[in-house]
Design a protein around this motif. Sequence first.
Motif, PDB file in Angstrom:
ATOM      1  N   ALA A   1       0.817  -1.212   0.000  1.00 32.47           N
ATOM      2  CA  ALA A   1       0.000   0.000   0.000  1.00 32.47           C
ATOM      3  C   ALA A   1       0.851   1.263   0.000  1.00 32.47           C
ATOM      4  N   LEU A   2       1.892   1.291   0.832  1.00 35.03           N
ATOM      5  CA  LEU A   2       2.719   2.486   0.934  1.00 35.03           C
ATOM      6  C   LEU A   2       3.891   2.465  -0.034  1.00 35.03           C
ATOM      7  N   GLY A   3       4.580   1.338  -0.093  1.00 29.55           N
ATOM      8  CA  GLY A   3       5.770   1.276  -0.937  1.00 29.55           C
ATOM      9  C   GLY A   3       5.472   1.232  -2.414  1.00 29.55           C
ATOM     10  N   ASN A   4       4.440   0.484  -2.805  1.00 30.80           N
ATOM     11  CA  ASN A   4       4.155   0.327  -4.233  1.00 30.80           C
ATOM     12  C   ASN A   4       3.031   1.232  -4.698  1.00 30.80           C
ATOM     13  N   ASP A   5       1.835   1.084  -4.124  1.00 34.84           N
ATOM     14  CA  ASP A   5       0.685   1.842  -4.625  1.00 34.84           C
ATOM     15  C   ASP A   5       0.875   3.348  -4.433  1.00 34.84           C
ATOM     16  N   LEU A   6       1.041   3.782  -3.184  1.00 29.98           N
ATOM     17  CA  LEU A   6       1.204   5.210  -2.928  1.00 29.98           C
ATOM     18  C   LEU A   6       2.540   5.720  -3.461  1.00 29.98           C
ATOM     19  N   GLY A   7       3.583   4.933  -3.279  1.00 27.55           N
ATOM     20  CA  GLY A   7       4.900   5.362  -3.750  1.00 27.55           C
ATOM     21  C   GLY A   7       4.940   5.577  -5.252  1.00 27.55           C
ATOM     22  N   ASN A   8       4.319   4.675  -6.005  1.00 21.39           N
ATOM     23  CA  ASN A   8       4.293   4.819  -7.458  1.00 21.39           C
ATOM     24  C   ASN A   8       3.477   6.023  -7.901  1.00 21.39           C
ATOM     25  N   LYS A   9       2.416   6.330  -7.158  1.00 24.93           N
ATOM     26  CA  LYS A   9       1.618   7.509  -7.504  1.00 24.93           C
ATOM     27  C   LYS A   9       2.416   8.794  -7.286  1.00 24.93           C
ATOM     28  N   VAL A  10       3.227   8.804  -6.229  1.00 27.55           N
ATOM     29  CA  VAL A  10       4.012   9.995  -5.930  1.00 27.55           C
ATOM     30  C   VAL A  10       5.150  10.172  -6.929  1.00 27.55           C
ATOM     31  N   THR A  11       5.799   9.056  -7.287  1.00 26.98           N
ATOM     32  CA  THR A  11       6.939   9.139  -8.193  1.00 26.98           C
ATOM     33  C   THR A  11       6.547   9.074  -9.660  1.00 26.98           C
ATOM     34  N   GLY A  12       5.313   8.570  -9.926  1.00 26.98           N
ATOM     35  CA  GLY A  12       4.875   8.431 -11.310  1.00 26.98           C
ATOM     36  C   GLY A  12       5.283   7.116 -11.933  1.00 26.98           C
ATOM     37  N   ALA A  13       5.935   6.227 -11.195  1.00 26.56           N
ATOM     38  CA  ALA A  13       6.385   4.956 -11.734  1.00 26.56           C
ATOM     39  C   ALA A  13       5.220   4.013 -11.960  1.00 26.56           C
ATOM     40  N   ASP A  14       5.264   3.287 -13.068  1.00 25.45           N
ATOM     41  CA  ASP A  14       4.282   2.246 -13.381  1.00 25.45           C
ATOM     42  C   ASP A  14       2.854   2.778 -13.398  1.00 25.45           C
ATOM     43  N   GLU A  15       2.676   4.051 -13.731  1.00 22.49           N
ATOM     44  CA  GLU A  15       1.329   4.611 -13.763  1.00 22.49           C
ATOM     45  C   GLU A  15       1.020   5.127 -15.155  1.00 22.49           C
ATOM     46  N   SER A  16      -0.159   4.804 -15.663  1.00 25.29           N
ATOM     47  CA  SER A  16      -0.592   5.293 -16.969  1.00 25.29           C
ATOM     48  C   SER A  16      -1.458   6.535 -16.843  1.00 25.29           C
ATOM     49  N   HIS A  17      -1.747   6.955 -15.607  1.00 22.13           N
ATOM     50  CA  HIS A  17      -2.657   8.075 -15.392  1.00 22.13           C
ATOM     51  C   HIS A  17      -1.860   9.353 -15.146  1.00 22.13           C
ATOM     52  N   GLY A  18      -1.130   9.776 -16.152  1.00 24.21           N
ATOM     53  CA  GLY A  18      -0.364  10.996 -16.047  1.00 24.21           C
ATOM     54  C   GLY A  18      -1.170  12.196 -16.510  1.00 24.21           C
ATOM     55  N   GLY A  19      -0.573  13.355 -16.418  1.00 24.31           N
ATOM     56  CA  GLY A  19      -1.227  14.573 -16.855  1.00 24.31           C
ATOM     57  C   GLY A  19      -0.312  15.755 -16.643  1.00 24.31           C
ATOM     58  N   PHE A  20      -0.716  16.886 -17.158  1.00 28.09           N
ATOM     59  CA  PHE A  20       0.096  18.095 -17.069  1.00 28.09           C
ATOM     60  C   PHE A  20      -0.296  18.896 -15.840  1.00 28.09           C
TER      61      PHE A  20
END
Length: 566
Positions: free
Chosen positions: A258-277
């Motif tokens: 939850a913290l290392g992968n899910d939340l961490g990836n959202k913060v760093t942008g890693a492994d996420e397809s939901h980007g934006g400007f």
Amino acid sequence: MTRPNLDRHIAGWRGPLLAALVALIAGLPGLLLLPPLDRDESRYAQATSQMLESGDYVDIRFQDDPRWKKPVGIYWMQAAAVGLTSKVENRDIAPYRIPSLIGAMLAAWACAWAGAALFGARAGFLGGAMLGATFLLSSEAGIAKTDAMLCGSVTLAMAGLARLYMASRVAPLIKGDPTQRPWKLMFWIGLGLSILIKGPIGLLVVVPALIMLCLWDRQWAWLKRLGWGWGLPLLILIVGPWAIAVTIATDGGFWREALGNDLGNKVTGADESHGGFIGMYAVISPLLLFPATLMLPAALSTGWSRRAEPAIRFLVCWLVPCWLIFELAPTKLAHYTLPTFGAIALLMAAALTQPIGRISRWAGAGLAVFAAVLISGITVYGLTAFGTSTAQTWATITVVCAAMAALIGGFLLLNRAAVTGVLIALGFGIVAHAALAGTIRQLRPLSIAPRLEKMLEKNGLSPRQGLTPGPVAITTFHEPSFVFVTGRDTQLTDAAGAAQALVEGRPAIVEAGDDEAFRQATAATGVPGRAVGVVTGHNYSSGDDVRLTVYAPPDASTPPETEPRR
């Protein structure tokens, strides 16, 4: 034009209650009309159904895979709603959505309750009603996810904090004051629920708001009187038991994921397809806030021009830091800013307490028309690409009511009848949103999983009917919505697995891209199966068109209702 006399209808407890009723009316059509959605909603619902089936309310799982992304709060709420109103065997999505609808109502109630203290009963009701009717919150109210309840819990916490802050501006907060104790209780309960629902997101709203308020006022003493002595233990009591249980049950795996992968990836942008400007949320806000969009420029103007007022200052500190955090984060989804919508709605309501300037009136009318055009364009595109004749009526109502909300509301705003314009815009906007839900329901190519389930039942192949053993095997279309409608044991497999399912006497569903491999596999097993129907559609999660053939095992019996009469 004379503004409507609302005062006798919204005095005291009536205003927040009516605001919650607006949220109920706005969110209920989506709850009732929309089929199970991919992908997040069906994952939440399926994980909840597995809790009810297994009796394990600690370890969250989707089929056999751990779903260690969010805390357990929304799953428990959904389980309670299903247990009270339905049965898990029914595979009906509506009961799982009830907590989301309650969350939207809570947000509208808390917004109106806080607004009544900040700006008066009329402004409070209008703020809560505008929040409850926004397209984003009323949409989330009909989807079985975390976001509407998160908005409700955060708005509850901020409503209690608003009352405490305003009281501190008059006189120092008094420890043990019985009049302030309910406000402190709202703050701590709302914060605890937000953590149990979506982890640290509630803290991203509350903590920056507190820091900005204290820096702006250069006063920190009032923070000492928030009830820390019993509030923190209450928060720990809300979150702690499950946190300890899930740590033991998963050997700490939940926190790593939850913290290392899910939340961490959202913060760093890693492994996420939901980007934006940066600035994306500001660009799409007129659409998400519709039909209250016409008041957005006035709200921004009010936040700047009246920032010296403590009530406005509180709302600015609620809105700005959290909004900037979400704008700067690399992962962006439309619903992320929803916990700040209470502040926007109350700024809109505050603008209605004073004459609105010419630029704000014209800009508001223009933004409302722009949002209505977007809604109409999306509706027409959906009807053109995926609709049938039955969707035309719903789509027409959506377009007409969205246009009326913008045109009539904007016209009245321009003619200095802002309150009347807002009320009329809310009415038309709620009808437009309900009709949009009806339109989506009629876009049958998008409802693949429910149509597959109907095909299985029509041919006596659904394991729940007891005529054919399960589980159903399916290739390529491995969407959570199909798992939800057919059950935990649904086999997500390839062509060879589908062929083996026929050998075992189980039904199989094969996507067109797997046809050749499936024919080779069935030739090798010598059990070709019997095609009983085809479902075609568009998988909006992957963006692919699909063609799925339902196969019955050779010895499958015909259901009694389809047997030829003698």
